[in-house]
Write a protein that holds these residues in place. Structure first.
Motif, mmCIF file in Angstrom:
data_model
loop_
_atom_site.group_PDB
_atom_site.id
_atom_site.type_symbol
_atom_site.label_atom_id
_atom_site.label_comp_id
_atom_site.label_asym_id
_atom_site.label_seq_id
_atom_site.Cartn_x
_atom_site.Cartn_y
_atom_site.Cartn_z
ATOM 1 N N UNK A 1 0.811 -1.079 0.015
ATOM 2 C CA UNK A 1 0.151 -0.197 -0.022
ATOM 3 C C UNK A 1 0.695 1.325 0.051
ATOM 4 N N UNK A 2 1.916 1.311 0.639
ATOM 5 C CA UNK A 2 2.793 2.370 0.672
ATOM 6 C C UNK A 2 3.517 2.426 -0.471
ATOM 7 N N UNK A 3 3.920 1.488 -0.972
ATOM 8 C CA UNK A 3 4.577 1.434 -2.405
ATOM 9 C C UNK A 3 3.843 2.260 -3.429
ATOM 10 N N UNK A 4 2.546 1.895 -3.315
ATOM 11 C CA UNK A 4 1.505 2.245 -4.071
ATOM 12 C C UNK A 4 1.463 4.006 -4.213
ATOM 13 N N UNK A 5 1.368 4.420 -2.655
ATOM 14 C CA UNK A 5 1.352 5.892 -2.360
ATOM 15 C C UNK A 5 2.747 6.360 -2.713
ATOM 16 N N UNK A 6 3.769 5.714 -2.754
ATOM 17 C CA UNK A 6 5.039 6.544 -3.046
ATOM 18 C C UNK A 6 5.207 6.653 -4.407
ATOM 19 N N UNK A 7 4.568 5.596 -5.190
ATOM 20 C CA UNK A 7 4.562 5.757 -6.630
ATOM 21 C C UNK A 7 3.505 7.014 -7.216
ATOM 22 N N UNK A 8 2.504 7.190 -6.396
ATOM 23 C CA UNK A 8 1.575 8.200 -6.910
ATOM 24 C C UNK A 8 2.310 9.750 -6.370
ATOM 25 N N UNK A 9 2.990 9.670 -5.217
ATOM 26 C CA UNK A 9 3.539 10.807 -4.662
ATOM 27 C C UNK A 9 4.831 11.118 -5.866
ATOM 28 N N UNK A 10 5.368 10.253 -6.296
ATOM 29 C CA UNK A 10 6.841 10.532 -7.156
ATOM 30 C C UNK A 10 6.214 10.886 -8.395
ATOM 31 N N UNK A 11 5.143 10.455 -9.061
ATOM 32 C CA UNK A 11 4.470 10.890 -10.164
ATOM 33 C C UNK A 11 4.124 12.411 -10.006
ATOM 34 N N UNK A 12 3.353 12.805 -9.028
ATOM 35 C CA UNK A 12 2.966 14.209 -8.827
ATOM 36 C C UNK A 12 4.216 15.277 -8.618
ATOM 37 N N UNK A 13 5.210 14.648 -7.770
ATOM 38 C CA UNK A 13 6.579 15.464 -7.713
ATOM 39 C C UNK A 13 7.015 15.858 -9.084
ATOM 40 N N UNK A 14 7.348 14.721 -9.756
ATOM 41 C CA UNK A 14 7.738 14.905 -11.209
ATOM 42 C C UNK A 14 7.137 15.748 -12.118
ATOM 43 N N UNK A 15 5.994 15.811 -11.987
ATOM 44 C CA UNK A 15 5.014 16.612 -12.886
ATOM 45 C C UNK A 15 5.201 18.051 -12.285
ATOM 46 N N UNK A 16 5.292 18.270 -11.118
ATOM 47 C CA UNK A 16 5.494 19.605 -10.583
ATOM 48 C C UNK A 16 6.801 20.156 -10.841
ATOM 49 N N UNK A 17 7.817 19.543 -10.803
ATOM 50 C CA UNK A 17 9.307 19.737 -11.164
ATOM 51 C C UNK A 17 9.201 20.272 -12.651
ATOM 52 N N UNK A 18 8.721 19.443 -13.543
ATOM 53 C CA UNK A 18 8.661 19.669 -15.010
ATOM 54 C C UNK A 18 7.779 20.797 -15.194
ATOM 55 N N UNK A 19 6.809 21.069 -14.512
ATOM 56 C CA UNK A 19 5.948 22.401 -14.563
ATOM 57 C C UNK A 19 6.676 23.690 -14.416
ATOM 58 N N UNK A 20 7.674 23.563 -13.119
ATOM 59 C CA UNK A 20 8.373 24.586 -12.698
ATOM 60 C C UNK A 20 9.397 25.127 -13.714
ATOM 61 N N UNK A 21 9.684 23.949 -14.537
ATOM 62 C CA UNK A 21 11.025 24.222 -15.455
ATOM 63 C C UNK A 21 10.432 24.819 -16.864
ATOM 64 N N UNK A 22 9.109 24.740 -17.064
ATOM 65 C CA UNK A 22 8.619 25.034 -18.354
ATOM 66 C C UNK A 22 8.531 26.613 -18.482
#
Length: 117
Positions: free
Chosen positions: A96-117
């Motif tokens: 369950x925590x691995x699934x949440x980590x994957x979701x968290x990481x995906x959101x984090x990557x999207x935020x980083x990418x949008x900050x660099x646009x």
């Protein structure tokens, strides 16, 4: 993830040092000599460190599935005296925590990418 940090803080000092060193090595791209894949979690992306102290066994589980992050998923004192396998309730929590980590990481990557646009 979850209560992992608080759970690690409750470990004996020697166990905390071993787990902390393993996590630091993972952050630096290495692998602790005693880290091994956690069976039942789909390969070598989820690792566990097992350490003993005063007759008790402690386990810490973390994932290195992401090239830019390490997530500590679970830390617990093994209570079962039967065999070496990880109890089902602990495995369910790791998954369950691995699934949440994957979701968290995906959101984090999207935020980083949008900050660099």
């Amino acid at each position: 993830m979850g209560s992992t940090l608080d759970d690690l803080r409750d470990f004996p000092a020697g166990v905390k040092r071993v787990v902390g060193f393993a996590l630091r090595q993972a952050q630096d791209g290495g692998k602790h000599v005693d880290a091994r894949p956690l069976k039942g979690c789909g390969g070598a992306g989820v690792l566990e460190i097992i350490d003993d102290d005063d007759g008790d066994t402690y386990r810490a589980v973390y994932t290195i599935r992401f090239s830019d992050a390490v997530y500590a998923l679970h830390a617990f004192k093994k209570k079962s005296t039967r065999g070496m396998s990880t109890p089902k309730c602990e495995m369910d929590l790791v998954r369950e925590r691995l699934k949440r980590a994957e979701e968290h990481h995906s959101r984090w990557v999207q935020e980083v990418e949008s900050d660099h646009e």
